[in-house]
Design a protein around this motif. Structure first.
Motif, mmCIF file in Angstrom:
data_model
loop_
_atom_site.group_PDB
_atom_site.id
_atom_site.type_symbol
_atom_site.label_atom_id
_atom_site.label_comp_id
_atom_site.label_asym_id
_atom_site.label_seq_id
_atom_site.Cartn_x
_atom_site.Cartn_y
_atom_site.Cartn_z
ATOM 1 N N ALA A 78 -4.156 -6.381 -6.501
ATOM 2 C CA ALA A 78 -4.777 -6.655 -7.808
ATOM 3 C C ALA A 78 -4.333 -8.035 -8.321
ATOM 4 N N VAL B 159 -2.546 -6.757 -14.511
ATOM 5 C CA VAL B 159 -2.445 -6.371 -13.088
ATOM 6 C C VAL B 159 -2.480 -4.844 -12.958
ATOM 7 N N HIS C 283 2.259 2.005 -3.394
ATOM 8 C CA HIS C 283 1.160 2.530 -4.206
ATOM 9 C C HIS C 283 0.927 4.008 -3.871
ATOM 10 N N GLU D 137 0.837 -1.211 0.000
ATOM 11 C CA GLU D 137 0.000 0.000 0.000
ATOM 12 C C GLU D 137 0.872 1.263 0.000
ATOM 13 N N GLU E 185 -8.442 1.041 -8.111
ATOM 14 C CA GLU E 185 -7.699 1.928 -7.203
ATOM 15 C C GLU E 185 -7.162 1.162 -6.000
ATOM 16 N N ILE E 186 -6.477 0.088 -6.309
ATOM 17 C CA ILE E 186 -5.874 -0.742 -5.255
ATOM 18 C C ILE E 186 -4.404 -0.996 -5.609
ATOM 19 N N PRO E 187 -3.569 -1.350 -4.624
ATOM 20 C CA PRO E 187 -2.167 -1.653 -4.927
ATOM 21 C C PRO E 187 -2.055 -2.844 -5.894
ATOM 22 N N THR E 188 -0.994 -2.849 -6.679
ATOM 23 C CA THR E 188 -0.807 -3.936 -7.662
ATOM 24 C C THR E 188 -0.721 -5.303 -6.973
ATOM 25 N N SER F 106 -5.361 -2.670 -11.110
ATOM 26 C CA SER F 106 -4.960 -1.788 -10.006
ATOM 27 C C SER F 106 -5.511 -0.377 -10.236
ATOM 28 N N LYS F 107 -5.441 0.089 -11.486
ATOM 29 C CA LYS F 107 -5.941 1.448 -11.784
ATOM 30 C C LYS F 107 -7.466 1.495 -11.698
#
Ligand code: NAD
Length: 356
Positions: free
Chosen positions: A334, A320, A273, A270, A328-331, A324-325
């Motif tokens: 994802a 991935v 990110h 996190e 809106e989460i960390p890769t 993630s985009k």
């Protein structure tokens, strides 16, 4: 450790322990998940200080193998073996063959290969007792050294990240700081040098540094690698190196490397990110080794298939990044979700057929 609680929480299928005091063998195999196929993962031979430490390691590593094979699109599940022994002192033919007999009792639910402390030569001994071995030397009809494809996959993952961050997947002129210069890092560096990237490396072993210097690569002291001004940081040695004390020191835009379990905790994914550093999840980009081994399961080793599937790591990394985009989460999260979706969909199909 509350073992059943831990197994239930993360969905482990089986934990098997084996001992043969006559040869000094203490081994643990964990089969995490066989939804997609037989559990595949290497055997680590390591002088763990405690049994608890060995158990934690094998549990964590076997689960990572499930996610690795799932995102790589392989028909393999996740598993891992550990032998509690010093590979430089205790590794004997008798011990390895006893381990092979243990693996054989699992009747193909677990396929073993090399890992830290074990080599292709060791697999030869293990394979005298069981056919459930992959990654034997090419001369014995196996798929050979995994680190060649692992290096290619990391390079493909870096290129996908470069396209996202700099608008082009060319790595020409990009500065890559590599931590560790062993088998995986040197195989990654080969591709980077061909593309005229600039590399800076560190290692704790002088022999590895000499190898880097021979290739004209700049070398820094182990702890200085985090402070090197770079575009890409590539952890290629140990796990847990992305943490609260190292992340603030990074100047890169991308982290992509071969080491397993690079994030010390989910919070570190996190934090990367939040800082706008694109993290290529370790098990996504270092899957080339298991992809290579999978290309010999149930057929004669097919190197073209291994290469083609390893090159697809570029596309997996793109998926991935897009997830993630979008979410809106960390890769890292994802990638976990992509793996879990595939596992769930195959479980659903199996359940439908069972119900009929
Ligand atoms: P290796 O033993 O050939 O290389 C590791 C290198 O890291 C060694 O040269 C070692 O001296 C160096 N090192 C250790 N501690 C260090 C430190 N604190 N700082 C700097 N350097 C340090 O191993 P490898 O096969 O290249 O594997 C590297 C990593 O990639 C491991 O985490 C491994 O689990 C992972 N991995 C390997 C493969 C594969 O195909 N070999 C596949 C997937 C993941």
């Amino acid at each position: 450790m509350q073992i059943f609680d831990q197994m239930n929480q993360y969905g482990y299928e089986q934990l098997a322990m084996f001992t043969d005091p006559s040869v000094g063998l203490k081994a643990i195999v964990v089969i995490h998940d066989t939804t997609l196929g037989p559990a595949c993962g290497g055997t680590r031979i390591w002088p763990y200080a405690t049994e608890d430490e060995a158990l934690r390691d094998v549990l964590r590593l076997s689960r990572a193998m499930t996610y690795k094979s799932a995102t790589a699109g392989l028909a393999l599940g996740g598993g891992k073996g550990v032998i509690i022994a010093d590979p430089h002192i205790h590794k004997t033919e008798a011990l390895l063959r006893a381990y092979g007999r243990f693996v054989d009792t699992l009747a193909g639910r677990y396929l073993t290969t090399t890992d830290v402390g074990s080599t292709g030569r060791d697999l030869e001994f293990i394979s005298q007792e069981t056919e459930h071995v992959v990654g034997l030397p090419l001369s014995l009809g196996g798929s050979g050294d995994t680190s060649i494809m692992t290096g290619l996959g990391i390079y493909m993952g870096m290129k996908a990240c470069a396209r996202e961050v700099w608008g082009s997947d060319s790595l020409r002129g990009k500065k890559v700081a590599m931590q560790g210069f062993g088998k995986v890092a040197s195989n990654t560096a080969r591709h980077l040098l061909e593309e005229d990237a600039q590399i800076v490396v560190t290692d704790v072993y002088d022999g590895a540094l000499d190898k880097a210097r021979d290739l004209g690569i700049k070398v820094v002291a182990p702890d200085d690698i985090y402070d090197v001004r770079s575009d890409i940081f590539a952890p290629c040695a140990l796990g847990g190196v992305l943490n609260g004390s190292t992340i603030p020191r990074l100047s890169c835009k991308v982290v992509a490397g071969g080491a397993n379990n690079q994030l010390l905790s989910d919070a570190d994914g996190e934090e990367l990110h939040r800082r706008g550093i694109l993290y290529a999840p370790d098990y996504v980009v270092n899957a080339g080794g298991v992809i290579n081994a999978a290309a010999e399961v149930g057929m004669a080793y097919n190197p073209e298939l291994a290469r083609e599937k390893t090159e697809r790591i570029y596309e997996v990394m793109e998926r991935v990044i897009n997830a993630s985009k979008r979410e809106e989460i960390p890769t890292a999260l994802a990638a976990d979700r992509l793996a879990e979706e595939r596992l769930a969909s195959v479980r659903d199909i199996k359940n439908i057929y069972r119900a009929r």
